[in-house]
Scaffold this motif. Structure first.
Motif, PDB file in Angstrom:
ATOM      1  N   ILE A 169       1.072  -1.026   0.717  1.00  0.00           N
ATOM      2  CA  ILE A 169       0.155   0.272  -0.286  1.00  0.00           C
ATOM      3  C   ILE A 169       0.890   1.248  -0.076  1.00  0.00           C
ATOM      4  N   ALA A 170       1.762   0.963   1.233  1.00  0.00           N
ATOM      5  CA  ALA A 170       3.082   2.614   1.246  1.00  0.00           C
ATOM      6  C   ALA A 170       4.293   2.623  -0.473  1.00  0.00           C
ATOM      7  N   GLY A 171       3.928   1.400  -1.498  1.00  0.00           N
ATOM      8  CA  GLY A 171       4.625   1.734  -2.502  1.00  0.00           C
ATOM      9  C   GLY A 171       3.446   2.262  -3.028  1.00  0.00           C
ATOM     10  N   LEU A 172       2.616   2.002  -2.955  1.00  0.00           N
ATOM     11  CA  LEU A 172       1.683   3.064  -4.750  1.00  0.00           C
ATOM     12  C   LEU A 172       0.889   3.475  -4.065  1.00  0.00           C
ATOM     13  N   PHE A 173       0.792   3.931  -3.284  1.00  0.00           N
ATOM     14  CA  PHE A 173       0.651   5.440  -2.619  1.00  0.00           C
ATOM     15  C   PHE A 173       1.638   6.306  -3.043  1.00  0.00           C
ATOM     16  N   CYS A 174       2.825   6.053  -2.769  1.00  0.00           N
ATOM     17  CA  CYS A 174       4.250   6.550  -3.163  1.00  0.00           C
ATOM     18  C   CYS A 174       4.083   7.225  -4.777  1.00  0.00           C
ATOM     19  N   GLY A 175       3.485   6.016  -5.741  1.00  0.00           N
ATOM     20  CA  GLY A 175       3.494   5.865  -7.110  1.00  0.00           C
ATOM     21  C   GLY A 175       2.359   6.817  -7.286  1.00  0.00           C
ATOM     22  N   VAL A 176       1.645   6.802  -6.628  1.00  0.00           N
ATOM     23  CA  VAL A 176       0.267   8.122  -6.632  1.00  0.00           C
ATOM     24  C   VAL A 176       0.874   9.564  -6.855  1.00  0.00           C
ATOM     25  N   VAL A 177       1.435   9.142  -5.871  1.00  0.00           N
ATOM     26  CA  VAL A 177       2.514  10.622  -5.078  1.00  0.00           C
ATOM     27  C   VAL A 177       3.357  11.248  -6.516  1.00  0.00           C
ATOM     28  N   GLY A 178       3.989  10.222  -6.222  1.00  0.00           N
ATOM     29  CA  GLY A 178       4.779  10.954  -7.731  1.00  0.00           C
ATOM     30  C   GLY A 178       4.268  11.274  -8.879  1.00  0.00           C
ATOM     31  N   VAL A 179       3.290  10.622  -9.329  1.00  0.00           N
ATOM     32  CA  VAL A 179       2.174  11.047 -10.979  1.00  0.00           C
ATOM     33  C   VAL A 179       2.053  12.109 -10.330  1.00  0.00           C
ATOM     34  N   VAL A 180       1.673  12.972  -9.009  1.00  0.00           N
ATOM     35  CA  VAL A 180       0.438  14.142  -9.327  1.00  0.00           C
ATOM     36  C   VAL A 180       2.299  15.145  -9.430  1.00  0.00           C
ATOM     37  N   LEU A 181       3.204  14.881  -8.345  1.00  0.00           N
ATOM     38  CA  LEU A 181       3.828  15.576  -8.506  1.00  0.00           C
ATOM     39  C   LEU A 181       4.750  15.655 -10.100  1.00  0.00           C
ATOM     40  N   VAL A 182       4.970  14.871 -10.805  1.00  0.00           N
ATOM     41  CA  VAL A 182       5.640  14.685 -12.577  1.00  0.00           C
ATOM     42  C   VAL A 182       4.087  15.780 -13.014  1.00  0.00           C
ATOM     43  N   VAL A 183       3.137  15.288 -13.033  1.00  0.00           N
ATOM     44  CA  VAL A 183       2.393  16.155 -14.296  1.00  0.00           C
ATOM     45  C   VAL A 183       1.451  17.265 -13.385  1.00  0.00           C
ATOM     46  N   GLY A 184       1.713  17.418 -11.676  1.00  0.00           N
ATOM     47  CA  GLY A 184       1.121  18.773 -11.264  1.00  0.00           C
ATOM     48  C   GLY A 184      -0.380  19.093 -10.589  1.00  0.00           C
ATOM     49  N   TRP A 185      -0.826  19.955 -10.361  1.00  0.00           N
ATOM     50  CA  TRP A 185      -2.448  19.874  -9.795  1.00  0.00           C
ATOM     51  C   TRP A 185      -2.921  20.606  -9.645  1.00  0.00           C
ATOM     52  N   SER A 186      -3.488  20.735 -10.617  1.00  0.00           N
ATOM     53  CA  SER A 186      -4.530  21.557 -11.094  1.00  0.00           C
ATOM     54  C   SER A 186      -6.158  21.873 -10.613  1.00  0.00           C
ATOM     55  N   PRO A 187      -6.811  22.814  -9.584  1.00  0.00           N
ATOM     56  CA  PRO A 187      -8.078  21.503  -9.450  1.00  0.00           C
ATOM     57  C   PRO A 187      -8.602  22.488 -10.539  1.00  0.00           C
ATOM     58  N   LEU A 188     -10.169  21.499 -10.265  1.00  0.00           N
ATOM     59  CA  LEU A 188     -11.473  21.796 -11.602  1.00  0.00           C
ATOM     60  C   LEU A 188     -12.116  22.444 -10.559  1.00  0.00           C
ATOM     61  N   ALA A 189     -13.143  22.961 -11.391  1.00  0.00           N
ATOM     62  CA  ALA A 189     -13.943  23.294 -10.958  1.00  0.00           C
ATOM     63  C   ALA A 189     -14.851  21.793 -10.771  1.00  0.00           C
ATOM     64  N   LEU A 190     -16.000  21.574 -10.232  1.00  0.00           N
ATOM     65  CA  LEU A 190     -16.787  20.439  -9.797  1.00  0.00           C
ATOM     66  C   LEU A 190     -17.571  20.655  -9.975  1.00  0.00           C
ATOM     67  N   ASP A 191     -18.015  19.825 -11.790  1.00  0.00           N
ATOM     68  CA  ASP A 191     -19.223  20.552 -12.193  1.00  0.00           C
ATOM     69  C   ASP A 191     -19.080  18.958 -12.975  1.00  0.00           C
ATOM     70  N   ARG A 192     -20.962  18.834 -13.011  1.00  0.00           N
ATOM     71  CA  ARG A 192     -20.964  17.445 -14.255  1.00  0.00           C
ATOM     72  C   ARG A 192     -20.311  16.631 -14.629  1.00  0.00           C
ATOM     73  N   SER A 193     -19.926  17.839 -15.961  1.00  0.00           N
ATOM     74  CA  SER A 193     -19.216  17.192 -16.699  1.00  0.00           C
ATOM     75  C   SER A 193     -17.419  16.949 -16.365  1.00  0.00           C
ATOM     76  N   VAL A 194     -16.903  17.296 -15.231  1.00  0.00           N
ATOM     77  CA  VAL A 194     -16.454  16.813 -14.425  1.00  0.00           C
ATOM     78  C   VAL A 194     -16.124  15.773 -13.712  1.00  0.00           C
ATOM     79  N   VAL A 195     -17.112  15.341 -13.575  1.00  0.00           N
ATOM     80  CA  VAL A 195     -17.782  14.514 -12.130  1.00  0.00           C
ATOM     81  C   VAL A 195     -17.443  13.409 -13.234  1.00  0.00           C
ATOM     82  N   ILE A 196     -18.462  13.396 -14.083  1.00  0.00           N
ATOM     83  CA  ILE A 196     -18.645  12.254 -15.075  1.00  0.00           C
ATOM     84  C   ILE A 196     -17.550  11.465 -15.280  1.00  0.00           C
ATOM     85  N   ALA A 197     -16.144  12.355 -15.764  1.00  0.00           N
ATOM     86  CA  ALA A 197     -14.923  11.820 -16.490  1.00  0.00           C
ATOM     87  C   ALA A 197     -14.365  11.518 -15.650  1.00  0.00           C
ATOM     88  N   VAL A 198     -14.434  12.311 -13.843  1.00  0.00           N
ATOM     89  CA  VAL A 198     -13.800  11.501 -13.254  1.00  0.00           C
ATOM     90  C   VAL A 198     -13.890  10.017 -12.193  1.00  0.00           C
TER      91      VAL A 198
END
Length: 183
Positions: free
Chosen positions: A30-59
């Motif tokens: 679990i720790a290794g997999l969460f490190c992978g996800v955190v690493g991906v967030v660091l690589v691609v960056g995080w930009s919050p999106l407005a939570l509308d219907r299309s974003v929820v469907i896409a998620v």
């Protein structure tokens, strides 16, 4: 955001593999997999999106895709355990070709592709995808579902490297930190 959601694939894989009793959930995994996800967030960056219907469907669609891919890896491990990776890869290519060929006939291009275009398509299909599938099926069969699909963490690394190489984009320090976290 899509890359971050797709990086949940190995988490789903561990959950489904443990449910199928072909892998165990451990704190280390679990720790290794969460490190992978955190690493991906660091690589691609995080930009919050407005939570509308299309974003929820896409998620939900993105998470559904990651979950479906994880289910297919578990199915592959169980159903094709004794089948060589070469046979699995060839079968997948053959079935896909047979299923898609009729649709291709309805949308023929206006001109014939050049020799270079055909060579590029064959290279990407046979070398890029073919070798990738061989390695994937071999990993799932020999190293397990989670190890086989954890290679999904490498996709953003290669995306950034190719963008730097081909498009002269800069690699940022946070991306390097993400590379290290993933690896």
């Amino acid at each position: 955001m899509l890359v971050i959601l797709q990086s949940t694939l190995p988490l789903f894989g561990l959950l489904f593999a443990s449910t199928a009793r072909i892998d165990r959930i451990t704190p280390k995994k679990i720790a290794g997999l969460f490190c992978g996800v955190v690493g991906v967030v660091l690589v691609v960056g995080w930009s919050p999106l407005a939570l509308d219907r299309s974003v929820v469907i896409a998620v939900f669609a993105s998470l559904g895709g990651a979950a479906s891919y994880a289910v297919s890896a578990v199915y592959t491990k169980i159903r094709f355990a004794g089948v060589p990776a070469t046979a699995t890869t060839f079968s997948q290519f053959a079935v896909t070709t047979i299923l898609l060929l009729p649709f291709c006939l309805f949308d023929l291009p206006g001109r014939s592709p050049t020799d270079t275009q055909l060579a590029n398509a064959l290279y990407v299909g046979l070398v890029g995808t073919g070798i990738g599938f061989l390695m994937y099926f071999w990993l799932v069969a020999n190293a397990g579902v989670v190890a086989g699909i954890s290679t999904a963490f490498l996709n953003p690394i290669f995306g950034v490297i190719f963008a730097a190489w081909l498009l002269s984009e800069n690699i940022m320090p946070t991306q390097l930190a993400g590379f290290a976290t993933i690896l």
